[in-house]
Design a protein around this motif. Sequence first.
Motif, PDB file in Angstrom:
ATOM      1  N   LEU A  47       0.958  -1.136  -0.063  1.00 35.66           N
ATOM      2  CA  LEU A  47      -0.170  -0.202  -0.054  1.00 35.66           C
ATOM      3  C   LEU A  47       0.968   1.293   0.048  1.00 35.66           C
ATOM      4  CD1 LEU A  47      -2.536  -1.112   2.681  1.00 35.66           C
ATOM      5  CD2 LEU A  47      -3.004  -1.348   0.254  1.00 35.66           C
ATOM      6  N   ASP A  48       0.439   2.408  -0.407  1.00 35.21           N
ATOM      7  CA  ASP A  48       1.030   3.706  -0.421  1.00 35.21           C
ATOM      8  C   ASP A  48       1.220   3.912   1.014  1.00 35.21           C
ATOM      9  OD1 ASP A  48       0.935   3.781  -3.054  1.00 35.21           O
ATOM     10  OD2 ASP A  48      -1.193   5.446  -3.217  1.00 35.21           O
ATOM     11  N   PRO A  49       2.364   4.746   1.305  1.00 39.91           N
ATOM     12  CA  PRO A  49       2.975   5.077   2.632  1.00 39.91           C
ATOM     13  C   PRO A  49       1.988   5.946   3.449  1.00 39.91           C
ATOM     14  CG  PRO A  49       4.701   5.433   1.055  1.00 39.91           C
ATOM     15  CD  PRO A  49       3.433   5.040   0.277  1.00 39.91           C
ATOM     16  N   LEU A  50       1.381   6.887   2.911  1.00 43.20           N
ATOM     17  CA  LEU A  50       0.617   7.788   3.612  1.00 43.20           C
ATOM     18  C   LEU A  50      -0.686   7.172   4.304  1.00 43.20           C
ATOM     19  CD1 LEU A  50       1.014  11.376   2.129  1.00 43.20           C
ATOM     20  CD2 LEU A  50       1.513  10.603   4.602  1.00 43.20           C
ATOM     21  N   PRO A  51      -1.502   6.554   3.491  1.00 47.20           N
ATOM     22  CA  PRO A  51      -2.380   5.918   3.956  1.00 47.20           C
ATOM     23  C   PRO A  51      -2.093   4.882   5.144  1.00 47.20           C
ATOM     24  CG  PRO A  51      -2.956   5.769   1.797  1.00 47.20           C
ATOM     25  CD  PRO A  51      -1.609   6.332   1.987  1.00 47.20           C
ATOM     26  N   VAL A  52      -0.893   4.225   5.086  1.00 49.50           N
ATOM     27  CA  VAL A  52      -0.462   3.160   5.877  1.00 49.50           C
ATOM     28  C   VAL A  52      -0.175   3.858   7.202  1.00 49.50           C
ATOM     29  CG1 VAL A  52       1.443   1.661   6.483  1.00 49.50           C
ATOM     30  CG2 VAL A  52       0.252   1.519   4.268  1.00 49.50           C
ATOM     31  N   LEU A  53       0.577   5.147   7.181  1.00 49.45           N
ATOM     32  CA  LEU A  53       0.803   6.034   8.327  1.00 49.45           C
ATOM     33  C   LEU A  53      -0.554   6.444   9.202  1.00 49.45           C
ATOM     34  CD1 LEU A  53       2.816   7.451  10.041  1.00 49.45           C
ATOM     35  CD2 LEU A  53       2.794   9.125   8.571  1.00 49.45           C
ATOM     36  N   VAL A  54      -1.368   6.709   8.290  1.00 45.04           N
ATOM     37  CA  VAL A  54      -2.671   7.207   9.011  1.00 45.04           C
ATOM     38  C   VAL A  54      -3.301   6.085   9.666  1.00 45.04           C
ATOM     39  CG1 VAL A  54      -5.099   7.878   8.455  1.00 45.04           C
ATOM     40  CG2 VAL A  54      -3.014   8.906   7.277  1.00 45.04           C
ATOM     41  N   ALA A  55      -3.428   4.833   9.120  1.00 45.55           N
ATOM     42  CA  ALA A  55      -3.843   3.620   9.597  1.00 45.55           C
ATOM     43  C   ALA A  55      -3.153   3.221  10.947  1.00 45.55           C
ATOM     44  CB  ALA A  55      -4.003   2.454   8.600  1.00 45.55           C
ATOM     45  N   ALA A  56      -1.957   3.330  10.966  1.00 50.06           N
ATOM     46  CA  ALA A  56      -1.049   3.015  12.143  1.00 50.06           C
ATOM     47  C   ALA A  56      -1.403   3.813  13.221  1.00 50.06           C
ATOM     48  CB  ALA A  56       0.464   2.864  11.689  1.00 50.06           C
ATOM     49  N   SER A  57      -1.446   5.161  12.948  1.00 48.86           N
ATOM     50  CA  SER A  57      -1.672   6.313  13.849  1.00 48.86           C
ATOM     51  C   SER A  57      -3.058   6.167  14.669  1.00 48.86           C
ATOM     52  CB  SER A  57      -1.834   7.619  13.237  1.00 48.86           C
ATOM     53  OG  SER A  57      -0.093   8.057  12.737  1.00 48.86           O
ATOM     54  N   LEU A  58      -4.147   5.872  13.572  1.00 48.30           N
ATOM     55  CA  LEU A  58      -5.383   5.513  14.224  1.00 48.30           C
ATOM     56  C   LEU A  58      -5.261   4.383  15.167  1.00 48.30           C
ATOM     57  CD1 LEU A  58      -8.297   6.478  14.515  1.00 48.30           C
ATOM     58  CD2 LEU A  58      -8.727   5.211  12.433  1.00 48.30           C
ATOM     59  N   LEU A  59      -4.647   3.292  14.617  1.00 51.95           N
ATOM     60  CA  LEU A  59      -4.467   1.951  15.504  1.00 51.95           C
ATOM     61  C   LEU A  59      -3.866   2.369  16.827  1.00 51.95           C
ATOM     62  CD1 LEU A  59      -4.400  -1.069  15.918  1.00 51.95           C
ATOM     63  CD2 LEU A  59      -2.093  -0.926  14.606  1.00 51.95           C
ATOM     64  N   GLY A  60      -3.003   3.021  16.830  1.00 49.12           N
ATOM     65  CA  GLY A  60      -2.352   3.212  18.070  1.00 49.12           C
ATOM     66  C   GLY A  60      -3.276   4.232  19.059  1.00 49.12           C
ATOM     67  N   ALA A  61      -3.808   5.309  18.404  1.00 44.98           N
ATOM     68  CA  ALA A  61      -4.853   6.053  19.140  1.00 44.98           C
ATOM     69  C   ALA A  61      -5.961   5.005  19.969  1.00 44.98           C
ATOM     70  CB  ALA A  61      -5.516   7.077  18.209  1.00 44.98           C
ATOM     71  N   LEU A  62      -6.465   4.117  19.200  1.00 43.02           N
ATOM     72  CA  LEU A  62      -7.561   3.346  19.502  1.00 43.02           C
ATOM     73  C   LEU A  62      -7.119   2.477  20.675  1.00 43.02           C
ATOM     74  CD1 LEU A  62      -9.247   2.516  16.228  1.00 43.02           C
ATOM     75  CD2 LEU A  62     -10.528   3.662  18.086  1.00 43.02           C
ATOM     76  N   LEU A  63      -5.844   1.984  20.397  1.00 41.94           N
ATOM     77  CA  LEU A  63      -5.163   1.076  21.731  1.00 41.94           C
ATOM     78  C   LEU A  63      -5.033   1.765  22.838  1.00 41.94           C
ATOM     79  CD1 LEU A  63      -2.694  -0.979  19.372  1.00 41.94           C
ATOM     80  CD2 LEU A  63      -4.815  -1.710  20.357  1.00 41.94           C
TER      81      LEU A  63
END
Length: 335
Positions: free
Chosen positions: A177-193
């Motif tokens: 996948l493209d880097p920026l959507p991956v970064l957004v997904a990882a940031s949202l993942l961490g925030a939810l955790l």
Amino acid sequence: MTFAPLVAVPLAAGLSAGLVIALRPLLVRYALARPNARSSHSVPTPQGGGIAVIVAAIAATGLLVAGQADDLAVIEVVVLGLAATALAIVGAVDDIRPLPASLRLVLQGLVVAGLVAAVGGRLLPAIPLPLERGLAILAGLWFVNLTNFMDGVDWMTVAEMVPLCAALALLGLAGGLDPLPVLVAASLLGALLGFAPFNRPVARLFLGDVGSLPIGLAVAWLLYRLALDGGLASAILLPLYYLADATITLVRRAARGERVWEAHRSHYYQRATVNGLSVMGVVTRVFVLNLGLAALAGLTLLWPSWPVTLSALALGAGAVAWVLRGFSHPRPKMG
């Protein structure tokens, strides 16, 4: 592949947890959700934890975004952040003093339309561009609202969005996948955790519309970008439980002549708790189901072929149908 997503997860988790601890006294005082006939909780509980989730996700993405992609892509993510902030404000107002349904829908539509306008590419090149953009706005608006509708029991949004965002982050690290959507997904993942321990049944804090609306927007954008990059099947599989439960429930309520814009307790996951399944039992089943859907979505991306894609979609639909059927039937009484 940059390792920024690996940094984003703990960074956003720490920010989110810290903000929850700092904000909770204020939320107890000013944003207390009191039980009513449609509530799944029985005691007054503060809401608004979504403030911490959204601020943490935006902050982590902003701190790590440099060098991830070209300027146009970064501008798109900036627009996403502004759009998520706008929906968070709408949700915060609605949490404290409920807005008319028509006004909420108009404001959400304007925000979604602005974000769709910032996204390039074509998903349906066979139809006119204005029609495609209109369909994208309707789809985005529905996903924002269904995310809000489905946030009706403790840990439900965590059980849905954590596997989804984790799958996108892992696929991105694998180079799919493209880097920026991956970064957004990882940031949202961490925030939810970071938020998850406070929302664990029985919750000490609710997400609130201030969180569910922008989370729905961000995930809709992630799925749209995934579909544009050739992952349409995976973009359907990842949120398939949410799509099925919310859409089938809406159609059933409309067919019965109910006011579909009003709050209710007829979603499958809500019926499951009425039928004797514990909240933890519900969210555990949803979480495990979403792990399976994420695995199927990954297969369609890593081995793109019609046999794999059709098989994955069929297996995913069958698994979702099985869970919905289980939720809709009363649990047998023990003893």
